[in-house]
Design an enzyme around this catalytic site. Sequence first.
Site, PDB file in Angstrom:
ATOM      1  N   ASP A  44      -6.623   1.125   1.029  1.00  0.00           N
ATOM      2  CA  ASP A  44      -6.706   1.189   2.486  1.00  0.00           C
ATOM      3  C   ASP A  44      -8.106   0.777   2.916  1.00  0.00           C
ATOM      4  OD1 ASP A  44      -8.312   3.321   1.764  1.00  0.00           O
ATOM      5  OD2 ASP A  44      -7.323   4.772   3.079  1.00  0.00           O
ATOM      6  N   LYS A  89       0.827  -1.205   0.000  1.00  0.00           N
ATOM      7  CA  LYS A  89       0.000   0.000   0.000  1.00  0.00           C
ATOM      8  C   LYS A  89       0.864   1.260   0.000  1.00  0.00           C
ATOM      9  CE  LYS A  89      -1.952   1.700   3.674  1.00  0.00           C
ATOM     10  NZ  LYS A  89      -2.781   1.919   4.886  1.00  0.00           N
TER      11      LYS A  89
END
Length: 212
Positions: A138, A120
């Site tokens: 997320d 991420k």
Amino acid sequence: MNRQQIQTFFETLRRANPSPQTELEYASVFELLAAVLLSAQATDVGVNKATRRLFVVANTPQKILDLGEERLADFIKTIGLYKTKARNLYTTCRMLVDQHGGQVPRSREALEALPGVGRKTANVVLNVAFGEATMAVDTHIFRVSNRTGLAPGKNVLEVEQQLLARVPAEFMVDAHHWLILHGRYVCQARRPWCERCAVVSECDSAPLAGAR
């Protein structure tokens, strides 16, 4: 959500916010990397509060190393898991200096090799700093993608892959910002604000609009 609905969904978000930006404060690629690394399980507001103090004193890998891990931890102690994050950021800075000439690498492989930098975080840096069409999934993006039917998936990697396959190319660079902001301020976890949602007509969970 079908292809036309996805097109309308992003056209609507683009009209409302033509140039979406991350809410993390940064002035260089390194500052962005550091801020994103520190943001795990923390709010952007909390990270910004800490980095405003830190970056005035140390805003490059070498300056972080000169500062030392203990003093670094003092600057970020208001952030959750600050001791682990200080260790990861300090070690990351050592690797940046020793292996990359003090510069943030542009490849996913090199980014993910840095301590505390997962997929991420790498996606955020590649997208925000280098303009690559990546999706940093997320909790907000995961929720919005599943709830709306935009890109359903059982885990973050499935959602990321679905988004890369389903989001039209013209929206790809900014899509991750639009989705995060939509999840943070409108399509919230506990009580989605369906009645003020500009894209509710494209949403698979539109009946939630009657929940308020």
